[in-house]
Design a protein around this motif. Structure first.
Motif, mmCIF file in Angstrom:
data_model
loop_
_atom_site.group_PDB
_atom_site.id
_atom_site.type_symbol
_atom_site.label_atom_id
_atom_site.label_comp_id
_atom_site.label_asym_id
_atom_site.label_seq_id
_atom_site.Cartn_x
_atom_site.Cartn_y
_atom_site.Cartn_z
ATOM 1 N N LEU A 158 1.221 -1.305 -0.211
ATOM 2 C CA LEU A 158 0.085 -0.026 -0.047
ATOM 3 C C LEU A 158 1.216 1.209 -0.212
ATOM 4 C CD1 LEU A 158 -3.244 0.642 1.932
ATOM 5 C CD2 LEU A 158 -1.367 2.410 2.668
ATOM 6 N N GLU A 159 0.750 1.853 -0.799
ATOM 7 C CA GLU A 159 1.461 2.844 -1.277
ATOM 8 C C GLU A 159 0.640 3.832 -0.665
ATOM 9 O OE1 GLU A 159 3.980 2.068 -2.854
ATOM 10 O OE2 GLU A 159 5.693 4.523 -3.139
ATOM 11 N N GLY A 160 1.840 4.977 0.119
ATOM 12 C CA GLY A 160 1.104 6.646 1.166
ATOM 13 C C GLY A 160 1.787 7.696 0.009
ATOM 14 N N MET A 161 1.134 8.920 0.192
ATOM 15 C CA MET A 161 1.465 9.833 -0.086
ATOM 16 C C MET A 161 0.811 11.097 0.306
ATOM 17 S SD MET A 161 2.021 9.963 -3.919
ATOM 18 C CE MET A 161 0.819 7.866 -3.189
ATOM 19 N N MET A 162 1.954 12.524 0.838
ATOM 20 C CA MET A 162 1.556 13.185 1.166
ATOM 21 C C MET A 162 2.288 14.582 1.092
ATOM 22 S SD MET A 162 0.367 14.208 5.447
ATOM 23 C CE MET A 162 -0.116 15.909 5.778
ATOM 24 N N ILE A 163 1.812 15.046 -0.253
ATOM 25 C CA ILE A 163 2.906 16.230 -0.825
ATOM 26 C C ILE A 163 1.889 17.867 0.031
ATOM 27 C CG2 ILE A 163 3.882 17.082 -2.534
ATOM 28 C CD1 ILE A 163 3.570 14.380 -3.872
ATOM 29 N N ASP A 164 2.618 18.823 -0.071
ATOM 30 C CA ASP A 164 2.439 19.699 0.397
ATOM 31 C C ASP A 164 3.456 21.242 0.982
ATOM 32 O OD1 ASP A 164 0.274 21.820 0.978
ATOM 33 O OD2 ASP A 164 -1.204 21.507 2.159
ATOM 34 N N ARG A 165 3.023 22.343 1.170
ATOM 35 C CA ARG A 165 4.083 23.148 1.698
ATOM 36 C C ARG A 165 4.568 22.253 2.657
ATOM 37 N NH1 ARG A 165 0.404 26.437 -1.393
ATOM 38 N NH2 ARG A 165 1.737 27.080 -3.141
ATOM 39 N N GLU B 267 14.793 10.926 0.133
ATOM 40 C CA GLU B 267 16.022 11.398 0.746
ATOM 41 C C GLU B 267 15.576 12.249 1.666
ATOM 42 O OE1 GLU B 267 18.816 10.566 0.159
ATOM 43 O OE2 GLU B 267 20.150 11.868 1.611
ATOM 44 N N PRO B 268 15.726 12.039 2.697
ATOM 45 C CA PRO B 268 16.655 11.253 3.593
ATOM 46 C C PRO B 268 15.280 9.365 3.531
ATOM 47 C CG PRO B 268 15.611 12.540 5.352
ATOM 48 C CD PRO B 268 15.558 13.487 4.201
ATOM 49 N N GLY B 269 15.396 8.503 3.428
ATOM 50 C CA GLY B 269 15.129 7.405 3.624
ATOM 51 C C GLY B 269 15.481 6.689 5.427
ATOM 52 N N PHE B 270 13.628 5.965 5.761
ATOM 53 C CA PHE B 270 14.661 5.057 6.647
ATOM 54 C C PHE B 270 13.002 3.743 6.055
ATOM 55 C CE2 PHE B 270 13.331 9.739 7.215
ATOM 56 C CZ PHE B 270 14.676 9.687 8.278
ATOM 57 N N GLU B 271 13.499 3.008 6.754
ATOM 58 C CA GLU B 271 13.182 1.347 7.715
ATOM 59 C C GLU B 271 12.508 1.696 9.026
ATOM 60 O OE1 GLU B 271 11.972 -1.379 5.764
ATOM 61 O OE2 GLU B 271 14.227 -0.948 4.057
ATOM 62 N N CYS C 25 9.684 4.252 4.024
ATOM 63 C CA CYS C 25 9.565 5.391 3.803
ATOM 64 C C CYS C 25 10.273 6.516 3.712
ATOM 65 C CB CYS C 25 8.927 5.590 5.213
ATOM 66 S SG CYS C 25 9.314 5.770 6.276
ATOM 67 N N GLY C 26 10.051 7.867 3.937
ATOM 68 C CA GLY C 26 11.221 9.251 3.406
ATOM 69 C C GLY C 26 10.450 9.859 3.058
ATOM 70 N N MET C 27 11.028 10.545 2.242
ATOM 71 C CA MET C 27 11.180 12.481 1.677
ATOM 72 C C MET C 27 11.028 12.037 1.248
ATOM 73 S SD MET C 27 10.278 14.498 4.647
ATOM 74 C CE MET C 27 9.157 15.344 4.225
ATOM 75 N N ILE C 28 10.545 13.006 -0.083
ATOM 76 C CA ILE C 28 10.312 12.991 -1.398
ATOM 77 C C ILE C 28 11.077 12.889 -2.739
ATOM 78 C CG2 ILE C 28 9.281 12.360 -3.760
ATOM 79 C CD1 ILE C 28 6.440 12.235 -2.237
ATOM 80 N N HIS C 29 11.970 12.287 -2.811
ATOM 81 C CA HIS C 29 13.267 12.886 -3.953
ATOM 82 C C HIS C 29 12.896 14.089 -4.562
ATOM 83 C CE1 HIS C 29 16.796 12.741 -5.980
ATOM 84 N NE2 HIS C 29 17.326 12.659 -4.862
ATOM 85 N N PRO D 176 9.982 20.450 -6.561
ATOM 86 C CA PRO D 176 10.379 21.050 -4.771
ATOM 87 C C PRO D 176 10.925 21.829 -4.141
ATOM 88 C CG PRO D 176 12.177 20.720 -7.319
ATOM 89 C CD PRO D 176 11.044 20.695 -7.755
ATOM 90 N N VAL D 177 10.925 22.579 -5.213
ATOM 91 C CA VAL D 177 11.502 23.948 -3.750
ATOM 92 C C VAL D 177 9.946 24.577 -2.778
ATOM 93 C CG1 VAL D 177 12.352 26.673 -4.501
ATOM 94 C CG2 VAL D 177 12.939 25.217 -5.450
ATOM 95 N N GLU D 178 8.714 24.850 -4.369
ATOM 96 C CA GLU D 178 7.835 24.773 -4.032
ATOM 97 C C GLU D 178 7.278 24.206 -2.083
ATOM 98 O OE1 GLU D 178 5.367 26.381 -5.976
ATOM 99 O OE2 GLU D 178 3.279 27.439 -4.288
ATOM 100 N N TYR D 179 7.057 22.477 -3.073
ATOM 101 C CA TYR D 179 6.649 21.860 -2.530
ATOM 102 C C TYR D 179 7.586 20.414 -1.801
ATOM 103 C CZ TYR D 179 2.016 23.584 -3.939
ATOM 104 O OH TYR D 179 0.736 24.589 -4.313
ATOM 105 N N SER D 180 7.171 19.777 -0.535
ATOM 106 C CA SER D 180 8.104 18.513 -0.220
ATOM 107 C C SER D 180 7.053 17.938 0.322
ATOM 108 C CB SER D 180 8.978 18.838 0.876
ATOM 109 O OG SER D 180 8.122 19.634 2.017
ATOM 110 N N GLY D 181 7.337 16.438 0.934
ATOM 111 C CA GLY D 181 6.648 15.612 0.878
ATOM 112 C C GLY D 181 7.309 14.330 1.196
#
Ligand code: PHE
Length: 344
Positions: free
Chosen positions: A216-223, A259-263, A290-294, A305-310
């Motif tokens: 099950l993939e999940g993502m959350m992207i916002d400022r 980046e960074p990535g975790f287990e 999981c991790g922060m989207i590259h 990627p300057v405006e948003y992270s996720g």
């Protein structure tokens, strides 16, 4: 002729009155209207020797008689049929004390049960639920996720490639991560989405490896999305699904698309952390990479990627199902074995 016809009519009506059942009625029909030797037909047949004028006159008369008699027959027939049914119903006995027939209902595969629960949970967090193709392009499965053709990360996933007669090769998706860029392209930012689904790897099969399983993939992207958001959502997720406190640990983990990535590991619920075949004697089960989207992946999805992270995560749905129900062999899940399936 006139007399003959009137006599025939009189006799027929008298006979008709005597009819008591359907069989007699049918015999009456044959007697008068039978094709071969019916009385009325015989009369009609004899008309051919008469003059034109007489033909007309008696033809008309015999036809009137025929219509009159036939309509009587039809009426009586339907009356008798109705009576027959009414009598049958009246005499029929229904035993309401007889036991009913058992209604056998199938059941959901445990994977579906947990998947639907997770979908509900994530919807309550404001996530949308997405679906994607199981036969993927190389681009979405690898390239868009920052895994170019020469990248050694490809070797860690034993991929089923499909030859397409000189066309671009496709792959049975090795993970649900292709939905990251697909979702970004479709919905843009901000975005909260999950994508549960089936994935495929050419694994050597054992108690904890199957060639077909669920993620099950999940993502959350916002400022201003940070690791703090990632940890908070992962904690709510585990609490919501396992319904008890489990020990977790975060280790650094490498995936080219975060980046960074975790287990994120949880202590093994099968053996209570003592060590068993499912946790490979370690007491911990890898559950949630999981991790922060590259930034490259955000760019591939058309997001700045300057405006948003996720953050993104890839929950091992099948593994979670095994933990939840204490299933100690992954191969049971897709086995279709009713002795196994009936327990859920
Ligand atoms: N797709 C990765 C895998 O299957 C898991 C993952 C997903 C890792 C999302 C990080 C972020 O191994």
């Amino acid at each position: 002729m006139q007399q003959e016809l009137e006599l025939l009519r009189k006799n027929a009506l008298a006979e008709f009155e005597e009819i008591k059942n359907l069989i007699e009625l049918e015999n009456f029909e044959i007697e008068y209207f039978g094709r071969k030797d019916g009385k009325l037909n015989n009369v009609l047949r004899s008309l051919k020797d008469l003059s034109d004028e007489e033909k007309k006159k008696f033809g008309q008369l015999s036809n009137d008689i025929k219509i009159e008699l036939l309509s009587l027959v039809e009426t009586k027939k339907s009356e008798m049929r109705q009576k027959e049914i009414a009598d049958k119903v009246k005499n029929e006995k229904i035993d309401l004390t007889l036991p009913g027939k058992k209604f056998v209902k199938g059941s959901l595969n445990p994977t579906s049960i947990v998947q639907y629960e997770l979908e509900d949970l994530f919807r309550s967090f404001g996530f949308i639920v997405l679906d994607g193709p199981e036969l993927e392009s190389d681009y979405y499965n690898f390239e868009s996720l920052n895994i170019p053709a020469t990248h050694p990360a490809r070797d860690t996933q034993d991929t089923f490639y499909i030859d397409n007669d000189g066309e671009e090769k496709t792959v049975l998706r090795t993970h649900t991560s292709p939905l990251q860029v697909r979702a970004m392209q479709e919905y843009g930012a901000p975005l909260r989405a999950i994508a549960p689904g089936r994935v495929f790897r050419n694994e050597a099969l054992d108690a904890s490896h199957d060639n077909t399983f669920y993620q099950l993939e999940g993502m959350m992207i916002d400022r201003n999305i940070s690791i703090a958001n990632l940890i908070a959502v992962m904690k709510s997720l585990l609490k919501g699904i396992l319904k008890k406190d489990v020990k977790v640990r975060l280790r650094p983990g490498f995936f080219p698309f975060v980046e960074p990535g975790f287990e994120l590991d949880i202590s093994c619920l099968i053996c209570g952390g003592r060590g068993c075949s499912v946790c490979k004697q370690s007491g911990w089960v890898e559950l949630l990479p999981c991790g922060m989207i590259h930034p490259n992946v955000l760019r591939a999805g058309g997001i700045d990627p300057v405006e948003y992270s996720g953050f993104a995560f890839g929950l091992g749905l099948t593994r979670l199902v095994m933990m939840r129900y204490g299933i100690d062999d992954i191969r049971l899940i897709n086995s279709g074995d009713l002795r196994f399936l009936k327990q859920f």
